[in-house]
Design a protein around this motif. Structure first.
Motif, PDB file in Angstrom:
ATOM      1  N   HIS A  73      -6.476  23.211  26.676  1.00 26.13           N
ATOM      2  CA  HIS A  73      -6.711  22.292  25.950  1.00 26.13           C
ATOM      3  C   HIS A  73      -4.952  21.211  27.155  1.00 26.13           C
ATOM      4  CE1 HIS A  73     -10.186  21.906  24.707  1.00 26.13           C
ATOM      5  NE2 HIS A  73      -9.564  23.057  23.612  1.00 26.13           N
ATOM      6  N   CYS A  74      -5.025  19.833  26.821  1.00 25.19           N
ATOM      7  CA  CYS A  74      -3.810  19.431  26.377  1.00 25.19           C
ATOM      8  C   CYS A  74      -3.099  18.310  25.899  1.00 25.19           C
ATOM      9  CB  CYS A  74      -3.233  18.798  28.060  1.00 25.19           C
ATOM     10  SG  CYS A  74      -2.786  20.386  29.128  1.00 25.19           S
ATOM     11  N   ILE A  75      -2.513  18.512  24.944  1.00 25.58           N
ATOM     12  CA  ILE A  75      -2.025  17.388  23.763  1.00 25.58           C
ATOM     13  C   ILE A  75      -0.920  16.864  23.636  1.00 25.58           C
ATOM     14  CG2 ILE A  75      -2.238  17.368  21.079  1.00 25.58           C
ATOM     15  CD1 ILE A  75      -2.867  20.342  21.261  1.00 25.58           C
ATOM     16  N   GLU A  76      -1.121  15.526  23.491  1.00 25.13           N
ATOM     17  CA  GLU A  76      -0.118  14.650  24.171  1.00 25.13           C
ATOM     18  C   GLU A  76       0.337  14.026  22.269  1.00 25.13           C
ATOM     19  OE1 GLU A  76      -1.032  10.776  25.006  1.00 25.13           O
ATOM     20  OE2 GLU A  76      -1.043  11.849  26.905  1.00 25.13           O
ATOM     21  N   ILE A  77       1.271  13.590  21.897  1.00 27.42           N
ATOM     22  CA  ILE A  77       1.683  13.342  20.781  1.00 27.42           C
ATOM     23  C   ILE A  77       1.806  11.737  21.632  1.00 27.42           C
ATOM     24  CG2 ILE A  77       3.222  12.212  18.943  1.00 27.42           C
ATOM     25  CD1 ILE A  77       4.301  15.222  20.098  1.00 27.42           C
ATOM     26  N   PRO A  78       1.033  10.478  20.785  1.00 29.61           N
ATOM     27  CA  PRO A  78       0.745   9.045  21.364  1.00 29.61           C
ATOM     28  C   PRO A  78       2.006   8.536  20.991  1.00 29.61           C
ATOM     29  CG  PRO A  78      -1.401   9.292  19.232  1.00 29.61           C
ATOM     30  CD  PRO A  78       0.132  10.632  19.840  1.00 29.61           C
ATOM     31  N   GLN A  79       2.621   7.113  21.507  1.00 31.31           N
ATOM     32  CA  GLN A  79       4.002   7.200  21.542  1.00 31.31           C
ATOM     33  C   GLN A  79       4.670   5.548  21.749  1.00 31.31           C
ATOM     34  OE1 GLN A  79       7.332   9.491  22.769  1.00 31.31           O
ATOM     35  NE2 GLN A  79       5.295  11.200  23.150  1.00 31.31           N
ATOM     36  N   GLU A  80       4.928   5.023  21.471  1.00 31.45           N
ATOM     37  CA  GLU A  80       4.989   3.313  20.977  1.00 31.45           C
ATOM     38  C   GLU A  80       7.052   2.377  22.096  1.00 31.45           C
ATOM     39  OE1 GLU A  80       2.408   1.049  18.271  1.00 31.45           O
ATOM     40  OE2 GLU A  80       1.113   2.242  18.186  1.00 31.45           O
ATOM     41  N   ALA A  91      -1.345  23.207  25.731  1.00 31.37           N
ATOM     42  CA  ALA A  91      -0.262  22.694  25.683  1.00 31.37           C
ATOM     43  C   ALA A  91       0.253  21.349  24.912  1.00 31.37           C
ATOM     44  CB  ALA A  91      -0.039  22.069  26.953  1.00 31.37           C
ATOM     45  N   LEU A  92       1.071  21.319  24.865  1.00 34.87           N
ATOM     46  CA  LEU A  92       1.939  19.901  23.810  1.00 34.87           C
ATOM     47  C   LEU A  92       2.463  19.537  25.143  1.00 34.87           C
ATOM     48  CD1 LEU A  92       1.740  18.573  21.646  1.00 34.87           C
ATOM     49  CD2 LEU A  92       3.758  20.002  21.124  1.00 34.87           C
ATOM     50  N   GLU A  93       1.777  18.531  26.502  1.00 37.11           N
ATOM     51  CA  GLU A  93       2.441  18.113  26.994  1.00 37.11           C
ATOM     52  C   GLU A  93       1.590  16.947  27.617  1.00 37.11           C
ATOM     53  OE1 GLU A  93       4.611  17.156  29.757  1.00 37.11           O
ATOM     54  OE2 GLU A  93       4.586  19.639  29.377  1.00 37.11           O
ATOM     55  N   LEU A  94       2.902  15.584  28.131  1.00 36.79           N
ATOM     56  CA  LEU A  94       1.907  14.888  28.743  1.00 36.79           C
ATOM     57  C   LEU A  94       1.124  14.944  29.854  1.00 36.79           C
ATOM     58  CD1 LEU A  94       4.284  11.991  28.089  1.00 36.79           C
ATOM     59  CD2 LEU A  94       2.624  12.021  27.276  1.00 36.79           C
ATOM     60  N   ALA A  95      -0.520  15.074  30.184  1.00 41.71           N
ATOM     61  CA  ALA A  95      -0.549  14.998  31.368  1.00 41.71           C
ATOM     62  C   ALA A  95      -1.972  14.659  31.328  1.00 41.71           C
ATOM     63  CB  ALA A  95      -1.132  16.675  31.467  1.00 41.71           C
ATOM     64  N   LYS A  96      -2.434  14.432  32.504  1.00 37.93           N
ATOM     65  CA  LYS A  96      -3.938  14.032  32.996  1.00 37.93           C
ATOM     66  C   LYS A  96      -4.493  14.612  32.168  1.00 37.93           C
ATOM     67  CE  LYS A  96      -6.876  12.200  36.833  1.00 37.93           C
ATOM     68  NZ  LYS A  96      -7.276  12.191  38.081  1.00 37.93           N
ATOM     69  N   GLY A  97      -5.826  14.077  31.256  1.00 39.17           N
ATOM     70  CA  GLY A  97      -6.572  13.709  30.372  1.00 39.17           C
ATOM     71  C   GLY A  97      -6.457  14.831  29.386  1.00 39.17           C
ATOM     72  N   SER A  98      -4.684  14.597  29.062  1.00 36.09           N
ATOM     73  CA  SER A  98      -4.038  15.348  27.829  1.00 36.09           C
ATOM     74  C   SER A  98      -5.195  14.583  26.574  1.00 36.09           C
ATOM     75  CB  SER A  98      -3.168  15.296  27.445  1.00 36.09           C
ATOM     76  OG  SER A  98      -2.688  13.967  27.948  1.00 36.09           O
ATOM     77  N   VAL A  99      -5.826  14.612  25.250  1.00 38.73           N
ATOM     78  CA  VAL A  99      -6.384  14.459  24.454  1.00 38.73           C
ATOM     79  C   VAL A  99      -5.156  14.192  23.393  1.00 38.73           C
ATOM     80  CG1 VAL A  99      -7.279  14.919  22.074  1.00 38.73           C
ATOM     81  CG2 VAL A  99      -8.278  15.716  24.868  1.00 38.73           C
ATOM     82  N   SER A 100      -5.166  13.252  22.667  1.00 34.97           N
ATOM     83  CA  SER A 100      -4.048  12.312  21.723  1.00 34.97           C
ATOM     84  C   SER A 100      -4.515  13.626  21.155  1.00 34.97           C
ATOM     85  CB  SER A 100      -4.764  11.410  21.337  1.00 34.97           C
ATOM     86  OG  SER A 100      -3.513  10.591  20.973  1.00 34.97           O
ATOM     87  N   LEU A 101      -3.001  13.881  19.838  1.00 29.33           N
ATOM     88  CA  LEU A 101      -2.959  14.921  19.064  1.00 29.33           C
ATOM     89  C   LEU A 101      -4.205  14.297  18.040  1.00 29.33           C
ATOM     90  CD1 LEU A 101      -1.548  17.677  17.352  1.00 29.33           C
ATOM     91  CD2 LEU A 101      -0.067  15.868  16.227  1.00 29.33           C
ATOM     92  N   GLU A 102      -4.179  13.302  16.940  1.00 26.26           N
ATOM     93  CA  GLU A 102      -5.041  13.371  16.033  1.00 26.26           C
ATOM     94  C   GLU A 102      -6.242  12.802  16.677  1.00 26.26           C
ATOM     95  OE1 GLU A 102      -4.694   8.499  18.086  1.00 26.26           O
ATOM     96  OE2 GLU A 102      -3.152  10.332  17.673  1.00 26.26           O
ATOM     97  N   SER A 159       5.586  24.497  32.089  1.00 27.72           N
ATOM     98  CA  SER A 159       5.336  24.882  33.320  1.00 27.72           C
ATOM     99  C   SER A 159       4.233  25.093  33.853  1.00 27.72           C
ATOM    100  CB  SER A 159       5.983  26.336  33.389  1.00 27.72           C
ATOM    101  OG  SER A 159       5.316  27.571  32.934  1.00 27.72           O
ATOM    102  N   GLN A 160       4.209  24.855  35.283  1.00 30.72           N
ATOM    103  CA  GLN A 160       2.866  24.029  36.270  1.00 30.72           C
ATOM    104  C   GLN A 160       1.836  25.294  35.842  1.00 30.72           C
ATOM    105  OE1 GLN A 160       1.393  21.386  36.830  1.00 30.72           O
ATOM    106  NE2 GLN A 160      -0.208  22.748  36.839  1.00 30.72           N
ATOM    107  N   GLY A 161       2.164  26.787  35.724  1.00 29.37           N
ATOM    108  CA  GLY A 161       1.569  27.954  35.731  1.00 29.37           C
ATOM    109  C   GLY A 161       0.489  27.826  34.533  1.00 29.37           C
ATOM    110  N   VAL A 162       1.696  27.869  33.390  1.00 26.17           N
ATOM    111  CA  VAL A 162       1.191  28.112  31.913  1.00 26.17           C
ATOM    112  C   VAL A 162      -0.255  27.075  31.840  1.00 26.17           C
ATOM    113  CG1 VAL A 162       1.934  27.738  29.221  1.00 26.17           C
ATOM    114  CG2 VAL A 162       2.861  28.651  31.079  1.00 26.17           C
ATOM    115  N   LEU A 163       0.091  25.334  32.560  1.00 23.40           N
ATOM    116  CA  LEU A 163      -1.075  24.860  32.399  1.00 23.40           C
ATOM    117  C   LEU A 163      -1.906  25.672  32.754  1.00 23.40           C
ATOM    118  CD1 LEU A 163       1.535  21.374  32.871  1.00 23.40           C
ATOM    119  CD2 LEU A 163       0.369  21.846  30.802  1.00 23.40           C
ATOM    120  N   ASP A 164      -2.056  25.545  34.087  1.00 24.79           N
ATOM    121  CA  ASP A 164      -3.201  25.825  34.282  1.00 24.79           C
ATOM    122  C   ASP A 164      -3.600  26.989  33.826  1.00 24.79           C
ATOM    123  OD1 ASP A 164      -2.771  24.175  36.849  1.00 24.79           O
ATOM    124  OD2 ASP A 164      -1.379  26.107  37.615  1.00 24.79           O
TER     125      ASP A 164
END
Length: 168
Positions: free
Chosen positions: A137-144, A94-105, A128-133
């Motif tokens: 992995h959850c991947i996030e893109i770091p933003q500053e 999932a490309l999503e900000l979530a607890k335990g997500s890994v930074s894309l890089e 959606s939560q059903g898909v997240l479950d």
């Protein structure tokens, strides 16, 4: 510019990456994701839920014909699409900000036969939560900056590029 014909492009080997559009509401975003998927030889798009499908004048405005070159399928439910991909042996991300997500890089892409599916979510509500479950992995893109999210088409393009660099 020496671009491939539609037939030549369709015959080319694609990277083992499926993009799942989980209830994307903007036809411009959908078209943009088609166009990016064409550029980086994504194997297919799965359009789910309220995500519109071609043919569509509005999708075509940003896809510019990529809706004809990129393989796509429609599923009424993103959750069912995720279950189907899991049965097919895909690693679901999932490309999503979530607890335990890994930074894309920092997300390791295994280029030894593994197939990936990246789920991108609704512009306001996210994946959606059903898909997240169901995701591995959850991947996030770091933003500053001052915002905590990117446009879904932009974030999808960044994720596709990350996978493309490893899988091409």
């Amino acid at each position: 510019m020496g671009r491939d014909t539609l037939e030549t492009y369709r015959a080319k080997k694609k990277i083992p990456l499926t993009i799942v559009l989980d209830n994307i509401r903007s036809l411009n975003n959908i078209g943009s994701i088609f166009r990016t998927s064409d550029a980086f030889r994504v194997e297919r798009l799965m359009l789910c839920g309220i995500t519109a499908t071609p043919p569509s004048v509005e999708i075509h405005k940003t896809a510019l014909g990529a809706e004809d070159s990129v393989r796509w399928e429609y599923r009424p439910s993103s959750t069912e699409a995720a279950r189907e991909l899991r049965r097919e042996g895909y690693t679901l991300c999932a490309l999503e900000l979530a607890k335990g997500s890994v930074s894309l890089e920092n997300f390791p892409v295994d280029c030894n036969g593994r197939r990936y599916a990246v789920v991108v979510g609704h512009e306001v509500d996210g994946v959606s939560q059903g898909v997240l479950d169901l995701c591995d992995h959850c991947i996030e893109i770091p933003q500053e900056g001052t915002k905590h999210s990117l446009n879904v088409a932009v974030s999808t393009a960044l994720a596709i590029w990350h996978f493309y660099l490893k899988l091409r």
